[in-house]
Design an enzyme around this catalytic site. Sequence first.
Site, PDB file in Angstrom:
ATOM      1  N   CYS A   1       0.834  -1.197   0.000  1.00  0.00           N
ATOM      2  CA  CYS A   1       0.000   0.000   0.000  1.00  0.00           C
ATOM      3  C   CYS A   1       0.874   1.255   0.000  1.00  0.00           C
ATOM      4  CB  CYS A   1      -0.976  -0.035   1.180  1.00  0.00           C
ATOM      5  SG  CYS A   1      -2.345   1.147   1.028  1.00  0.00           S
TER       6      CYS A   1
ATOM      7  N   GLU B   1      -0.527  -8.652   5.078  1.00  0.00           N
ATOM      8  CA  GLU B   1      -0.278  -8.818   6.515  1.00  0.00           C
ATOM      9  C   GLU B   1      -1.569  -8.893   7.315  1.00  0.00           C
ATOM     10  OE1 GLU B   1      -0.708  -4.358   6.162  1.00  0.00           O
ATOM     11  OE2 GLU B   1      -0.148  -6.057   4.902  1.00  0.00           O
TER      12      GLU B   1
ATOM     13  N   HIS C   1      -3.293  -5.641   1.323  1.00  0.00           N
ATOM     14  CA  HIS C   1      -2.533  -5.835   2.559  1.00  0.00           C
ATOM     15  C   HIS C   1      -2.435  -7.313   2.951  1.00  0.00           C
ATOM     16  CE1 HIS C   1      -2.197  -1.610   4.127  1.00  0.00           C
ATOM     17  NE2 HIS C   1      -3.145  -1.432   3.215  1.00  0.00           N
TER      18      HIS C   1
END
Length: 231
Positions: free
Chosen positions: A86, A197, A195
């Site tokens: 991002c 994560e 994302h």
Amino acid sequence: MTRIGVVTFPGTLDDRDAARAVRLAGAEPVALWHADADLHGVDAVVLPGGFSYGDYLRAGAISRFAPVMTEIVDAAHGGLPVLGICNGFQVLTEAHLLPGSMIKNDHLHFVCREQVLSVDNVDTAWTRDYTLGERITIPLKNQDGQYVADERTLDELEGEGRVVFRYQDHNPNGSRRGIAGISNARGNVVGLMPHPEHAVEAGFGPDGAKGPRSGTDGLRFFTSVLHALVG
């Protein structure tokens, strides 16, 4: 143990999430501060999401001048695996480690959703644990997420197989050719807007085949780089 640096800029939001993903993959996360010109001997680096320096001027535009980025750029040219997520992707384009740029979403609104991606390149340091053409679900949250580049650059990315991820079912921000992530020519530097994560632990990720919040498709980003470093 493999040590993966996670950079924190003023305004970074997802550094702790990235560090947790690194830990769950089996590596040691190492905190890297934006003002330090030292990578502390890490084996790879993650530039996490957020709003570095408040996104003043332009998303990622100030971060590229941070002392730590000088070290990262030099190390990336030498083969160090670097993942930009991002805002981290925006920083990589501003630092010219990846081509193109990120601008406001075509609908001019912040978007937050679970996003299906296709994996279009499994030869990078961050994608070797996926299969070519695999569809994965990764959370997406951005306002400046529209990837743009001139037609020649887009053709080069396509022709060289450097489009790593592409949006499926819906293009959430108007990115050219549905591009969600790209790599450099060597394949050690990857940037994407979604994302990973946030999709590494059952119970806390997107909905998956095993039920609500069961999706862990993002974890293989971090296991991939471990395998790349030892293989």
